[in-house]
Design a protein around this motif. Sequence first.
Motif, PDB file in Angstrom:
ATOM      1  N   ILE A  22      10.966  -5.987 -33.230  1.00 55.05           N
ATOM      2  CA  ILE A  22      10.608  -6.771 -32.054  1.00 55.05           C
ATOM      3  C   ILE A  22      11.895  -7.243 -31.381  1.00 55.05           C
ATOM      4  CG2 ILE A  22       9.454  -8.829 -31.185  1.00 55.05           C
ATOM      5  CD1 ILE A  22       7.520  -8.631 -33.503  1.00 55.05           C
ATOM      6  N   ASP A  23      12.046  -6.886 -30.114  1.00 51.79           N
ATOM      7  CA  ASP A  23      13.204  -7.313 -29.341  1.00 51.79           C
ATOM      8  C   ASP A  23      13.017  -8.771 -28.951  1.00 51.79           C
ATOM      9  OD1 ASP A  23      15.328  -7.686 -27.649  1.00 51.79           O
ATOM     10  OD2 ASP A  23      14.883  -5.961 -26.365  1.00 51.79           O
ATOM     11  N   ALA A  24      13.872  -9.636 -29.476  1.00 52.09           N
ATOM     12  CA  ALA A  24      13.748 -11.085 -29.244  1.00 52.09           C
ATOM     13  C   ALA A  24      13.912 -11.440 -27.773  1.00 52.09           C
ATOM     14  CB  ALA A  24      14.771 -11.831 -30.086  1.00 52.09           C
ATOM     15  N   LYS A  25      14.635 -10.625 -27.021  1.00 48.88           N
ATOM     16  CA  LYS A  25      14.828 -10.905 -25.595  1.00 48.88           C
ATOM     17  C   LYS A  25      13.557 -10.630 -24.789  1.00 48.88           C
ATOM     18  CE  LYS A  25      19.747  -9.993 -25.815  1.00 48.88           C
ATOM     19  NZ  LYS A  25      20.812  -9.063 -25.476  1.00 48.88           N
ATOM     20  N   LEU A  26      12.751  -9.700 -25.245  1.00 49.93           N
ATOM     21  CA  LEU A  26      11.520  -9.358 -24.530  1.00 49.93           C
ATOM     22  C   LEU A  26      10.312 -10.156 -25.024  1.00 49.93           C
ATOM     23  CD1 LEU A  26      11.859  -5.471 -24.312  1.00 49.93           C
ATOM     24  CD2 LEU A  26      12.260  -7.150 -22.506  1.00 49.93           C
ATOM     25  N   CYS A  27      10.372 -10.625 -26.261  1.00 50.11           N
ATOM     26  CA  CYS A  27       9.229 -11.338 -26.849  1.00 50.11           C
ATOM     27  C   CYS A  27       9.104 -12.731 -26.243  1.00 50.11           C
ATOM     28  CB  CYS A  27       9.394 -11.443 -28.362  1.00 50.11           C
ATOM     29  SG  CYS A  27       8.031 -12.297 -29.179  1.00 50.11           S
ATOM     30  N   THR A  28       7.916 -13.042 -25.751  1.00 57.09           N
ATOM     31  CA  THR A  28       7.646 -14.360 -25.166  1.00 57.09           C
ATOM     32  C   THR A  28       6.563 -15.103 -25.941  1.00 57.09           C
ATOM     33  OG1 THR A  28       5.961 -13.480 -23.688  1.00 57.09           O
ATOM     34  CG2 THR A  28       8.242 -13.559 -22.847  1.00 57.09           C
ATOM     35  N   ASN A  29       6.194 -14.597 -27.123  1.00 58.89           N
ATOM     36  CA  ASN A  29       5.092 -15.159 -27.920  1.00 58.89           C
ATOM     37  C   ASN A  29       3.774 -15.100 -27.158  1.00 58.89           C
ATOM     38  OD1 ASN A  29       6.996 -15.780 -29.852  1.00 58.89           O
ATOM     39  ND2 ASN A  29       7.147 -17.905 -29.232  1.00 58.89           N
ATOM     40  N   CYS A  30       3.710 -14.218 -26.193  1.00 48.20           N
ATOM     41  CA  CYS A  30       2.526 -14.050 -25.339  1.00 48.20           C
ATOM     42  C   CYS A  30       2.229 -15.321 -24.537  1.00 48.20           C
ATOM     43  CB  CYS A  30       1.311 -13.599 -26.140  1.00 48.20           C
ATOM     44  SG  CYS A  30       1.533 -11.971 -26.892  1.00 48.20           S
ATOM     45  N   ALA A  31       3.222 -16.175 -24.375  1.00 41.35           N
ATOM     46  CA  ALA A  31       3.054 -17.391 -23.570  1.00 41.35           C
ATOM     47  C   ALA A  31       3.030 -17.006 -22.096  1.00 41.35           C
ATOM     48  CB  ALA A  31       4.186 -18.364 -23.840  1.00 41.35           C
ATOM     49  N   GLU A  58       6.748 -15.630 -37.194  1.00 39.02           N
ATOM     50  CA  GLU A  58       7.705 -16.259 -36.294  1.00 39.02           C
ATOM     51  C   GLU A  58       9.094 -16.225 -36.895  1.00 39.02           C
ATOM     52  OE1 GLU A  58       6.427 -19.781 -33.656  1.00 39.02           O
ATOM     53  OE2 GLU A  58       5.341 -19.986 -35.555  1.00 39.02           O
ATOM     54  N   GLU A  59      10.054 -15.910 -36.074  1.00 40.05           N
ATOM     55  CA  GLU A  59      11.439 -15.901 -36.523  1.00 40.05           C
ATOM     56  C   GLU A  59      12.114 -17.172 -36.039  1.00 40.05           C
ATOM     57  OE1 GLU A  59      15.080 -12.776 -36.698  1.00 40.05           O
ATOM     58  OE2 GLU A  59      13.925 -12.822 -34.856  1.00 40.05           O
ATOM     59  N   THR A  60      12.567 -17.972 -36.972  1.00 37.38           N
ATOM     60  CA  THR A  60      13.210 -19.224 -36.598  1.00 37.38           C
ATOM     61  C   THR A  60      14.696 -18.978 -36.361  1.00 37.38           C
ATOM     62  OG1 THR A  60      13.559 -19.774 -38.910  1.00 37.38           O
ATOM     63  CG2 THR A  60      11.585 -20.634 -37.886  1.00 37.38           C
ATOM     64  N   MET A 105      10.690 -18.918 -29.216  1.00 34.85           N
ATOM     65  CA  MET A 105      10.930 -18.381 -30.533  1.00 34.85           C
ATOM     66  C   MET A 105      10.234 -17.030 -30.628  1.00 34.85           C
ATOM     67  SD  MET A 105       9.904 -20.018 -34.213  1.00 34.85           S
ATOM     68  CE  MET A 105      10.419 -21.591 -33.640  1.00 34.85           C
ATOM     69  N   ALA A 106      10.955 -16.018 -31.024  1.00 38.29           N
ATOM     70  CA  ALA A 106      10.414 -14.673 -31.116  1.00 38.29           C
ATOM     71  C   ALA A 106       9.772 -14.425 -32.475  1.00 38.29           C
ATOM     72  CB  ALA A 106      11.534 -13.664 -30.890  1.00 38.29           C
ATOM     73  N   TYR A 107       9.075 -13.338 -32.562  1.00 42.55           N
ATOM     74  CA  TYR A 107       8.471 -12.910 -33.809  1.00 42.55           C
ATOM     75  C   TYR A 107       9.305 -11.794 -34.418  1.00 42.55           C
ATOM     76  CZ  TYR A 107       4.260 -15.677 -33.595  1.00 42.55           C
ATOM     77  OH  TYR A 107       3.384 -16.719 -33.630  1.00 42.55           O
ATOM     78  N   LYS A 108       9.103 -11.541 -35.707  1.00 42.14           N
ATOM     79  CA  LYS A 108       9.795 -10.440 -36.368  1.00 42.14           C
ATOM     80  C   LYS A 108       8.812  -9.725 -37.281  1.00 42.14           C
ATOM     81  CE  LYS A 108      11.526 -13.004 -40.353  1.00 42.14           C
ATOM     82  NZ  LYS A 108      12.683 -13.350 -41.142  1.00 42.14           N
ATOM     83  N   ILE A 109       9.083  -8.471 -37.545  1.00 41.30           N
ATOM     84  CA  ILE A 109       8.279  -7.657 -38.449  1.00 41.30           C
ATOM     85  C   ILE A 109       8.901  -7.772 -39.830  1.00 41.30           C
ATOM     86  CG2 ILE A 109       7.395  -5.349 -38.924  1.00 41.30           C
ATOM     87  CD1 ILE A 109       6.371  -6.400 -36.277  1.00 41.30           C
ATOM     88  N   THR A 110       8.085  -8.053 -40.836  1.00 43.67           N
ATOM     89  CA  THR A 110       8.593  -8.254 -42.194  1.00 43.67           C
ATOM     90  C   THR A 110       8.376  -7.011 -43.048  1.00 43.67           C
ATOM     91  OG1 THR A 110       6.509  -9.106 -43.038  1.00 43.67           O
ATOM     92  CG2 THR A 110       8.009 -10.698 -42.027  1.00 43.67           C
ATOM     93  N   ALA A 111       8.766  -7.113 -44.298  1.00 41.66           N
ATOM     94  CA  ALA A 111       8.584  -6.019 -45.248  1.00 41.66           C
ATOM     95  C   ALA A 111       7.110  -5.818 -45.601  1.00 41.66           C
ATOM     96  CB  ALA A 111       9.397  -6.281 -46.516  1.00 41.66           C
ATOM     97  N   GLU A 112       6.257  -6.775 -45.253  1.00 40.24           N
ATOM     98  CA  GLU A 112       4.826  -6.660 -45.511  1.00 40.24           C
ATOM     99  C   GLU A 112       4.152  -5.659 -44.574  1.00 40.24           C
ATOM    100  OE1 GLU A 112       3.274  -8.322 -48.029  1.00 40.24           O
ATOM    101  OE2 GLU A 112       5.244  -9.062 -48.568  1.00 40.24           O
TER     102      GLU A 112
END
Length: 112
Positions: A33-42, A63-65, A1-8
């Motif tokens: 945040i590019d969901a294909k590159l994001c690994t949640n730092c795992a 987290e972007e569900t 699951m990737a992360y996303k940047i919000t309006a905050e």
Amino acid sequence: MAYKITAECISCKRCLSVCPNGAITMVDNQHHIDAKLCTNCAGSIHTVPQCKAVCPTYDGCVEETTDYWESWFKKYNQLIAKLTNKQDYWECWYKTYSQKFSEQLQKNQVII
């Protein structure tokens, strides 16, 4: 699951330099945040996603569900938590009110 940047996001650009995968970029003067590159730092030396760890707003990077039901239950649980907090408020109010009312009744009974 990737992360996303919000309006905050306050555009502090801290996340750009700490992302070990280079998944965060600037698109139209906004962080993305590019969901294909994001690994949640795992699989890295980090125990938490670094974008989340350095975000000063706490809600700027979340987290972007992708699963509908997962996001539905997340929202449901947030609403239930708010109702639970409200319930605590009303219980406290009722106890205080009933105590004050009881004191008033006792005062009136002594006078009679």
